[in-house]
Motif scaffolding. Structure first.
Motif, PDB file in Angstrom:
ATOM      1  N   GLY A   1      -9.004   8.970   5.430  1.00 32.92           N
ATOM      2  CA  GLY A   1      -8.118   9.440   6.975  1.00 32.92           C
ATOM      3  C   GLY A   1      -7.370   8.183   6.028  1.00 32.92           C
ATOM      4  O   GLY A   1      -6.073   8.627   6.774  1.00 32.92           O
ATOM      5  N   THR A   2      -7.036   7.205   5.423  1.00 37.27           N
ATOM      6  CA  THR A   2      -6.422   6.082   5.412  1.00 37.27           C
ATOM      7  C   THR A   2      -5.691   6.728   4.702  1.00 37.27           C
ATOM      8  O   THR A   2      -3.812   6.062   4.911  1.00 37.27           O
ATOM      9  CB  THR A   2      -7.120   4.909   3.961  1.00 37.27           C
ATOM     10  N   ILE A   3      -5.384   7.563   3.790  1.00 41.64           N
ATOM     11  CA  ILE A   3      -4.125   8.585   2.837  1.00 41.64           C
ATOM     12  C   ILE A   3      -3.387   9.080   3.935  1.00 41.64           C
ATOM     13  O   ILE A   3      -2.137   8.906   4.005  1.00 41.64           O
ATOM     14  CB  ILE A   3      -4.825   9.687   1.658  1.00 41.64           C
ATOM     15  N   ASP A   4      -3.930   9.800   4.633  1.00 37.03           N
ATOM     16  CA  ASP A   4      -2.897  10.262   5.775  1.00 37.03           C
ATOM     17  C   ASP A   4      -2.243   9.147   6.903  1.00 37.03           C
ATOM     18  O   ASP A   4      -0.961   9.695   7.103  1.00 37.03           O
ATOM     19  CB  ASP A   4      -3.969  11.599   7.312  1.00 37.03           C
ATOM     20  N   THR A   5      -2.903   8.450   7.424  1.00 40.02           N
ATOM     21  CA  THR A   5      -2.237   7.207   7.619  1.00 40.02           C
ATOM     22  C   THR A   5      -1.129   7.034   7.297  1.00 40.02           C
ATOM     23  O   THR A   5       0.098   6.590   7.695  1.00 40.02           O
ATOM     24  CB  THR A   5      -3.244   5.923   8.233  1.00 40.02           C
ATOM     25  N   TYR A   6      -1.534   6.287   5.738  1.00 40.04           N
ATOM     26  CA  TYR A   6       0.064   5.964   4.628  1.00 40.04           C
ATOM     27  C   TYR A   6       1.158   6.663   4.813  1.00 40.04           C
ATOM     28  O   TYR A   6       2.226   6.596   5.018  1.00 40.04           O
ATOM     29  CB  TYR A   6      -0.847   5.672   3.720  1.00 40.04           C
TER      30      TYR A   6
ATOM     31  N   ALA B   1       1.010  -1.559  -0.108  1.00 39.57           N
ATOM     32  CA  ALA B   1      -0.100   0.194   0.109  1.00 39.57           C
ATOM     33  C   ALA B   1       1.064   1.539  -0.009  1.00 39.57           C
ATOM     34  O   ALA B   1       0.438   2.165  -0.742  1.00 39.57           O
ATOM     35  CB  ALA B   1      -1.127  -0.516   1.023  1.00 39.57           C
ATOM     36  N   GLU B   2       2.098   1.297   0.813  1.00 38.25           N
ATOM     37  CA  GLU B   2       3.489   2.274   0.972  1.00 38.25           C
ATOM     38  C   GLU B   2       3.463   2.058  -0.660  1.00 38.25           C
ATOM     39  O   GLU B   2       3.205   4.031  -1.552  1.00 38.25           O
ATOM     40  CB  GLU B   2       4.122   1.939   1.869  1.00 38.25           C
ATOM     41  N   SER B   3       3.358   1.291  -1.315  1.00 40.11           N
ATOM     42  CA  SER B   3       4.715   1.893  -2.519  1.00 40.11           C
ATOM     43  C   SER B   3       3.894   2.116  -3.332  1.00 40.11           C
ATOM     44  O   SER B   3       4.278   2.963  -4.378  1.00 40.11           O
ATOM     45  CB  SER B   3       5.224   0.161  -3.494  1.00 40.11           C
ATOM     46  N   ALA B   4       2.563   1.637  -3.734  1.00 43.04           N
ATOM     47  CA  ALA B   4       1.318   1.813  -3.527  1.00 43.04           C
ATOM     48  C   ALA B   4       1.212   3.684  -4.118  1.00 43.04           C
ATOM     49  O   ALA B   4       0.804   4.197  -5.040  1.00 43.04           O
ATOM     50  CB  ALA B   4      -0.224   1.314  -4.289  1.00 43.04           C
ATOM     51  N   LEU B   5       1.106   4.608  -3.574  1.00 45.39           N
ATOM     52  CA  LEU B   5       0.875   5.374  -3.200  1.00 45.39           C
ATOM     53  C   LEU B   5       2.383   6.072  -3.479  1.00 45.39           C
ATOM     54  O   LEU B   5       1.563   6.893  -4.372  1.00 45.39           O
ATOM     55  CB  LEU B   5       0.774   6.021  -1.139  1.00 45.39           C
ATOM     56  N   LEU B   6       2.923   5.960  -3.577  1.00 43.00           N
ATOM     57  CA  LEU B   6       4.733   5.996  -3.545  1.00 43.00           C
ATOM     58  C   LEU B   6       4.697   6.333  -5.537  1.00 43.00           C
ATOM     59  O   LEU B   6       4.613   7.109  -5.863  1.00 43.00           O
ATOM     60  CB  LEU B   6       5.735   6.036  -3.079  1.00 43.00           C
ATOM     61  N   ARG B   7       4.338   5.155  -5.623  1.00 41.79           N
ATOM     62  CA  ARG B   7       4.228   5.219  -7.201  1.00 41.79           C
ATOM     63  C   ARG B   7       2.995   5.885  -8.099  1.00 41.79           C
ATOM     64  O   ARG B   7       3.291   7.355  -9.418  1.00 41.79           O
ATOM     65  CB  ARG B   7       3.522   3.740  -7.751  1.00 41.79           C
ATOM     66  N   VAL B   8       2.136   6.714  -7.510  1.00 41.78           N
ATOM     67  CA  VAL B   8       1.604   7.742  -7.785  1.00 41.78           C
ATOM     68  C   VAL B   8       1.370   8.484  -7.764  1.00 41.78           C
ATOM     69  O   VAL B   8       1.743  10.115  -8.844  1.00 41.78           O
ATOM     70  CB  VAL B   8      -0.311   7.357  -7.145  1.00 41.78           C
ATOM     71  N   LEU B   9       2.195   9.027  -6.386  1.00 39.96           N
ATOM     72  CA  LEU B   9       2.926  10.690  -6.723  1.00 39.96           C
ATOM     73  C   LEU B   9       3.963  11.008  -7.568  1.00 39.96           C
ATOM     74  O   LEU B   9       4.112  12.115  -7.257  1.00 39.96           O
ATOM     75  CB  LEU B   9       3.546  11.087  -5.365  1.00 39.96           C
ATOM     76  N   CYS B  10       4.380   9.754  -7.714  1.00 37.65           N
ATOM     77  CA  CYS B  10       6.068   9.532  -8.325  1.00 37.65           C
ATOM     78  C   CYS B  10       5.321   9.748  -9.789  1.00 37.65           C
ATOM     79  O   CYS B  10       6.403  10.796 -11.187  1.00 37.65           O
ATOM     80  CB  CYS B  10       6.488   8.677  -8.100  1.00 37.65           C
TER      81      CYS B  10
ATOM     82  N   SER C   1      -5.078  15.512  -4.401  1.00 39.09           N
ATOM     83  CA  SER C   1      -5.949  16.008  -3.375  1.00 39.09           C
ATOM     84  C   SER C   1      -6.234  14.361  -2.317  1.00 39.09           C
ATOM     85  O   SER C   1      -5.931  13.235  -3.090  1.00 39.09           O
ATOM     86  CB  SER C   1      -7.542  16.174  -3.802  1.00 39.09           C
ATOM     87  N   ARG C   2      -6.541  14.099  -1.275  1.00 39.31           N
ATOM     88  CA  ARG C   2      -6.991  12.707  -0.724  1.00 39.31           C
ATOM     89  C   ARG C   2      -7.762  12.098  -1.709  1.00 39.31           C
ATOM     90  O   ARG C   2      -7.607  10.465  -1.971  1.00 39.31           O
ATOM     91  CB  ARG C   2      -7.441  13.328   0.909  1.00 39.31           C
ATOM     92  N   GLN C   3      -8.966  12.847  -2.280  1.00 38.00           N
ATOM     93  CA  GLN C   3     -10.327  11.653  -2.975  1.00 38.00           C
ATOM     94  C   GLN C   3      -9.229  11.281  -4.268  1.00 38.00           C
ATOM     95  O   GLN C   3      -9.390  10.161  -4.975  1.00 38.00           O
ATOM     96  CB  GLN C   3     -10.892  12.801  -3.400  1.00 38.00           C
ATOM     97  N   GLU C   4      -8.266  12.184  -4.695  1.00 37.29           N
ATOM     98  CA  GLU C   4      -7.355  11.294  -6.371  1.00 37.29           C
ATOM     99  C   GLU C   4      -6.793  10.413  -5.527  1.00 37.29           C
ATOM    100  O   GLU C   4      -6.450   9.359  -6.133  1.00 37.29           O
ATOM    101  CB  GLU C   4      -6.880  12.115  -6.762  1.00 37.29           C
TER     102      GLU C   4
END
Length: 223
Positions: free
Chosen positions: A190-195, A157-166, A174-177
């Protein structure tokens, strides 16, 4: 987002050949050059490399000892051997002991470069690497590497979030995106803030930048 050049370890005791090879490779690779097997062993043990170029005849050991060490530890790092030993038996022995390819001396630099590119293309180590502050995100292996070589494992999950940002380094998400792109749509915002917090705890606060009132974006090497 700046893509990092592959990191290559060159172990060659010939000062002239080593200097020339490093200079020529430096345009496309991040090259560390050492001149003996002991130094090479330390680099291979403590450093994170994408490939190694190892001279067969080192002053303190046979270069194949280093290859055997790697393979005994289960390390699949691509290794290109340099050697003046050009007999079929010598090359077969090297390949059987774990070397991926051989270049015999004297060699043309274009051949060395081409063989190295082939090894990197076929290796899991040849992955997308993103520079973020003092860290590098290794997308395929789901790791973060600090400038001193320290590596930190990420969750899927952490990697998936970083891939999107990178993928869009200039975009403020936005958190919705981020929720739609990296998580299940039924998850709470709040899941976004947590990760984001998890990633910062493992690495550094500036890896992900908070843009007040808008969301998050990836950090940059300059920050």
């Amino acid at each position: 987002m700046r893509m990092l050049r592959p990191k290559v370890l060159l172990i060659e005791d010939d000062e002239r050949l080593g200097a020339i090879t490093k200079e020529l490779l430096d345009d496309d690779y991040r090259v560390t050059w050492v001149t003996d097997g002991g130094s090479g062993r330390r680099e291979l043990t403590t450093g994170a490399y994408d490939a190694a170029i190892i001279d067969r005849r080192l002053p303190d050991m046979d270069g194949l000892e280093l290859v055997r060490m790697l393979r005994a530890r289960g390390v699949s790092l691509p290794v290109l051997m340099l050697t003046a030993l050009s007999s079929v038996e010598d090359i077969v022995t090297g390949l059987d002991d774990g070397a991926n390819d051989y270049v015999t001396k004297p060699f043309q630099f274009k051949e060395l470069d081409a063989r190295l590119r082939v090894l990197l293309r076929g290796s899991a180590a040849n992955q997308r690497a993103y520079a973020i502050g003092d860290w590098t995100f290794l997308a395929e292996s789901e790791e973060m590497e600090r400038f001193d070589g320290t590596r930190v494992r990420l969750t899927a999950a952490e990697s998936a979030l970083l891939r999107v940002l990178c993928a869009s380094p200039d975009h403020v998400f936005s958190r919705q995106e981020l929720l739609a792109a990296a998580f299940h749509p039924d998850d709470v915002l709040g899941t976004i803030d947590t990760y984001v917090s998890y990633i910062r705890q493992k690495t550094a606060k500036d890896v992900i930048v908070t843009v007040r009132g808008r969301g998050y974006r990836i950090g940059t090497p300059e920050e």
